[in-house]
Design an enzyme around this catalytic site. Sequence first.
Site, short mmCIF file in Angstrom:
data_model
loop_
_atom_site.label_atom_id
_atom_site.label_comp_id
_atom_site.label_asym_id
_atom_site.label_seq_id
_atom_site.Cartn_x
_atom_site.Cartn_y
_atom_site.Cartn_z
N ASP A 19 41.56 46.98 39.12
CA ASP A 19 41.43 48.28 38.47
C ASP A 19 42.77 48.96 38.19
O ASP A 19 42.84 49.87 37.37
CB ASP A 19 40.58 49.23 39.32
CG ASP A 19 39.17 48.69 39.55
OD1 ASP A 19 38.68 47.95 38.67
OD2 ASP A 19 38.58 48.99 40.59
N GLN A 62 35.35 38.91 34.65
CA GLN A 62 36.69 39.51 34.63
C GLN A 62 37.46 39.27 35.94
O GLN A 62 38.68 39.34 35.96
CB GLN A 62 36.57 41.03 34.42
CG GLN A 62 35.99 41.43 33.09
CD GLN A 62 35.58 42.88 33.07
OE1 GLN A 62 36.40 43.76 32.83
NE2 GLN A 62 34.31 43.16 33.32
N VAL A 82 52.49 36.16 52.53
CA VAL A 82 52.50 36.77 53.86
C VAL A 82 52.62 35.70 54.95
O VAL A 82 53.41 35.83 55.89
CB VAL A 82 51.23 37.61 54.08
CG1 VAL A 82 51.09 38.01 55.55
CG2 VAL A 82 51.25 38.85 53.20
N ARG A 113 32.29 43.76 51.55
CA ARG A 113 32.36 45.23 51.65
C ARG A 113 31.57 45.60 52.90
O ARG A 113 30.35 45.44 52.94
CB ARG A 113 31.77 45.88 50.39
CG ARG A 113 32.48 45.45 49.11
CD ARG A 113 31.90 46.16 47.89
NE ARG A 113 32.35 45.58 46.64
CZ ARG A 113 33.48 45.89 46.02
NH1 ARG A 113 34.29 46.79 46.57
NH2 ARG A 113 33.82 45.33 44.86
N SER A 114 32.25 46.09 53.91
CA SER A 114 31.66 46.26 55.23
C SER A 114 31.17 47.69 55.46
O SER A 114 31.96 48.63 55.49
CB SER A 114 32.67 45.88 56.32
OG SER A 114 32.13 46.11 57.60
#
Length: 325
Positions: free
Chosen positions: A131, A257, A26, A75-76
Amino acid sequence: MGKIKTIGIMTSGGDAPGMNAAIRAVTRAGIYNGFNIKAVYRGYDGLIADDIRPFTTENVSGIIGTGGTILKTARSKEFMTDEGKQKAYDNLVKEEIDALIVIGGNGSLTGAMNFAQEFDFCCIGLPGTIDNDLYGTDNTIGYDTTMNTIVDCVDRIRDTAQSHERIFFVEVMGRDAGFLAQNSAIASGAEAAIIPEDSTDVDQLAQFMQRGIRKSKKSCIVIVSESPKCGALYYADRVRKEFPEYDVRVSILGHLQRGGRPTARDRILASRTGVGAIEAIIQGQRNIMVGVRNNEVVYVPLSEAIRSDKPFDRKLIKVLDELSI
């Protein structure tokens, strides 16, 4: 909305191998095409705290092969509130950021979609999650590396399983998706995989015990998708009670993992989608996820990427059944 001049980039949620390759892509593609790039550190929390810094091509030098994310992640909970979103928007305006590229999984892209709708802001998502559960892309960034990590671990566990004639239940990540468990089971030669997609009225454990281990094998590997109710520990306890003649062990692979150097496949996927995100902005695309499907870069509305169930190829279950005799 006026012409986009400055693009923000951030990683959010669980880290995934290949995120750094996406950050690099990016940044460099953005600069190549005349944009200013600003990095948001620590995900949505950093957006709220104005932890934002200008990025140059030198900032991403040498990171394509490293795991984790140089931008850190979180994680907000605050971003889920109206006040948190408003602070984030005010900081984007203050930093003169016109578009935001978010690398993350289901929760992160849901946050991007809601923010884009509420503030009429250009958000582009990149599928960064081990995932592989985002709809519209064949694979997500980090999935291939994680699957290879699982296979390497299972290969080692099998040595002990065979030496001691044990049943090993190996628990892997994947949330509500069984892609990691099913494919790593095939790749590692495991005897069974217990996955959410196969959770019908049929008792997966009983079916497996009747088909395989009780007939000819004294050792075996069963890959289990993580679950708060029916994880590896649950199935191991059942075997101890229902089939006490077997020696049972559990290995929960956990966060190992997530780490490690990304595979070539993940680096290429991250690079292609990163460049694709810049191309999407140039084209005037808004509120989409960039994926790769049938080897072509595709743009998927964020609402579809996060809300649709990703199709699971049930033929894979048959493949494992036939090969595990």
